[in-house]
Design an enzyme around this catalytic site. Sequence first.
Site, PDB file in Angstrom:
ATOM      1  N   ASP A  98       0.863  -1.185   0.000  1.00 21.64           N
ATOM      2  CA  ASP A  98       0.000   0.000   0.000  1.00 21.64           C
ATOM      3  C   ASP A  98       0.893   1.227   0.000  1.00 21.64           C
ATOM      4  OD1 ASP A  98      -3.242   0.257   0.989  1.00 21.64           O
ATOM      5  OD2 ASP A  98      -2.030   2.079   1.039  1.00 21.64           O
ATOM      6  N   PRO A 149     -13.263   5.708  -5.615  1.00 27.10           N
ATOM      7  CA  PRO A 149     -14.390   6.480  -5.073  1.00 27.10           C
ATOM      8  C   PRO A 149     -15.188   7.161  -6.186  1.00 27.10           C
ATOM      9  CG  PRO A 149     -12.316   7.637  -4.697  1.00 27.10           C
ATOM     10  CD  PRO A 149     -11.970   6.337  -5.339  1.00 27.10           C
ATOM     11  N   THR A 150     -16.345   7.726  -5.824  1.00 30.49           N
ATOM     12  CA  THR A 150     -17.122   8.481  -6.811  1.00 30.49           C
ATOM     13  C   THR A 150     -16.353   9.756  -7.160  1.00 30.49           C
ATOM     14  OG1 THR A 150     -19.130   7.614  -5.836  1.00 30.49           O
ATOM     15  CG2 THR A 150     -19.376   9.535  -7.246  1.00 30.49           C
ATOM     16  N   GLU A 194     -15.247  -8.930  -5.363  1.00 30.12           N
ATOM     17  CA  GLU A 194     -15.381  -9.465  -4.003  1.00 30.12           C
ATOM     18  C   GLU A 194     -16.787  -9.164  -3.485  1.00 30.12           C
ATOM     19  OE1 GLU A 194     -13.362 -11.486  -2.224  1.00 30.12           O
ATOM     20  OE2 GLU A 194     -15.270 -11.450  -1.170  1.00 30.12           O
ATOM     21  N   PHE A 195     -17.415 -10.161  -2.915  1.00 32.87           N
ATOM     22  CA  PHE A 195     -18.782  -9.983  -2.412  1.00 32.87           C
ATOM     23  C   PHE A 195     -18.854  -9.941  -0.886  1.00 32.87           C
ATOM     24  CE2 PHE A 195     -19.380 -11.791  -6.651  1.00 32.87           C
ATOM     25  CZ  PHE A 195     -20.298 -10.895  -7.188  1.00 32.87           C
ATOM     26  N   LYS A 225     -21.259  -7.668 -10.436  1.00 30.29           N
ATOM     27  CA  LYS A 225     -20.930  -7.070  -9.139  1.00 30.29           C
ATOM     28  C   LYS A 225     -21.755  -5.802  -8.905  1.00 30.29           C
ATOM     29  CE  LYS A 225     -18.929  -5.685  -5.474  1.00 30.29           C
ATOM     30  NZ  LYS A 225     -18.780  -6.265  -4.173  1.00 30.29           N
ATOM     31  N   ALA A 272     -25.438  -6.878  -8.356  1.00 31.83           N
ATOM     32  CA  ALA A 272     -25.686  -7.508  -7.040  1.00 31.83           C
ATOM     33  C   ALA A 272     -25.866  -6.414  -5.988  1.00 31.83           C
ATOM     34  CB  ALA A 272     -24.526  -8.435  -6.660  1.00 31.83           C
ATOM     35  N   CYS A 286     -19.934   0.875  -0.858  1.00 32.89           N
ATOM     36  CA  CYS A 286     -20.301   0.281  -2.149  1.00 32.89           C
ATOM     37  C   CYS A 286     -21.642   0.709  -2.715  1.00 32.89           C
ATOM     38  CB  CYS A 286     -20.300  -1.240  -2.021  1.00 32.89           C
ATOM     39  SG  CYS A 286     -18.650  -1.893  -1.875  1.00 32.89           S
TER      40      CYS A 286
END
Length: 456
Positions: A33, A89-90, A158-159, A217, A220, A273
């Site tokens: 990171d 991000p938005t 990823e859920f 994704k 969902a 999300c």
Amino acid sequence: MSNILCIGAGYVGGPTMAMIAKNCPEHSVTVVDINQERIERWNSNDLPIFEPGLLEVVQQTRGKNLFFHTDIAGAIAEADIIFVSVNTPTKKFGEGAGKAADMQYWEKTSRDILQNSRKPEVIVVEKSTLPVRTAEAMARILESGNSSTRFSVVSNPEFLAEGTAIQDLANPDRVLIGGEENENGHKAAKTVAELYAHWVPRERILLTSVWSSELSKLVANAMLAQRISSVNSISALCERTEADITEVSRAIGMDTRIGAKFLQASVGFGGSCFRKDILHLSYLCEYYGLPEVADYWASVVRINEWQTDRFFQNILHELFNTLAGKTITMLGFAFKQDTGDTRDSPAIPLCEKLVGENARVRIHDPKALENARIELKNLKGDVSFVEDVYEAADGAHALALVTQWDEYRELDYEKIHQAMAEPAFIFDGRNHLDHDKLYEIGFNVFPLGKSPLKHI
Ligand code: UDX
Ligand code: ADP
């Protein structure tokens, strides 16, 4: 044995890699990171995110086949499989502001990968939720240089949900892997599938095209959020008609075609999300000339904002249309229980609206105070962050429950009531508490989607 790398040590990257490391001991898993402090915390027992059961999994693997550091270029050079889990991000500026995804972190990562990869074949896995057709853009960047590496881009959304990440990862409903429609793409998707097959039954591993995987994704998340907005819209109707939203949710949820989950009325959904993904889905539909579809999905977000505002308006109205100088104690600030995450929490607009009325806001949360302070750092007003819940409620005019932490059910409400201003109000934004008992104690109780219990 492969070197697996994850770029981005956040809520998705950290837990997912810890689970892969635990279940694939023959592989080496590294998480990098740009944020040095975050990495230091991953290397300590004070992890940067609170997630039940996560520390145990990290402790089992860290230093054996799970490593955290900040040498991104060095780690890319050694990697065979690279998961990309940086934030998208938005967008806050320019074209598509407020709707489209801000792709700058993601693009930088693509270029880092192109520049530093050294292995002859590298699989790049999109892990963070990304706009549809991102894999194509990523493949174009990766093919743009004279790198001797052959790249394959795979979509593997990823859920996991926060608060239950470890159980979701250990026992997923499905693992979705989208590969490019060519031999190389199929091979790459199978390699990623083999990782998950260490612990996930093969029938739950779905192989699809890249585009289907990316879109699934978004859909969902949109469908889950849509259920909440549907129930929240009906909660308003229940309040007008003396129906009870809990009874309605139960009755419709017993229809196996509808199912019982995600029918809990609330002050509004939050999290990193739902809003972001729906706005993006809506933007995508607009872009492709489908304004009706765009508007349909945008309405899910509109109802959500309206529901939070409705909750606020109710507080204002019931407290005699003035909040100036009154103390409102917020029980919870995280966007849901069992997480310290406050991204897009309904607590944020609620707090802004309360402060806009010159209320004094006291915030309590067992795990999210650190993030709450960051979220509200630019908010001018009388806001305090209190670690002890009884102190937070002392002298308050109203309690507003935003997050359904278990511990809020166990509080000594007699003691709290005695220390509050009279008449005492409680607004339960999650229908989480025992309303009859609170009423007996002397509170004026305002649940969601059911009749209030008032002494005055
Ligand atoms: C969500 C998706 O569930 C997950 O699959 C995806 O990977 C990421 O987004 P998350 O945001 O972590 O996960 O939490 P989730 O449990 O979905 O809750 C989202 C929001 O909806 C929370 O604010 C929660 O309190 C709210 N919610 C949920 C309701 O208001 N009512 C419900 O019935 C369920
Ligand atoms: P998510 O919920 O999707 O996991 P987070 O914001 O929790 O999102 O995590 C994303 C992580 O990605 C952050 O820790 C951020 O510092 C990291 N990040 C962003 N850009 C880069 C980059 N170019 N290289 C490495 N890490 C990055």
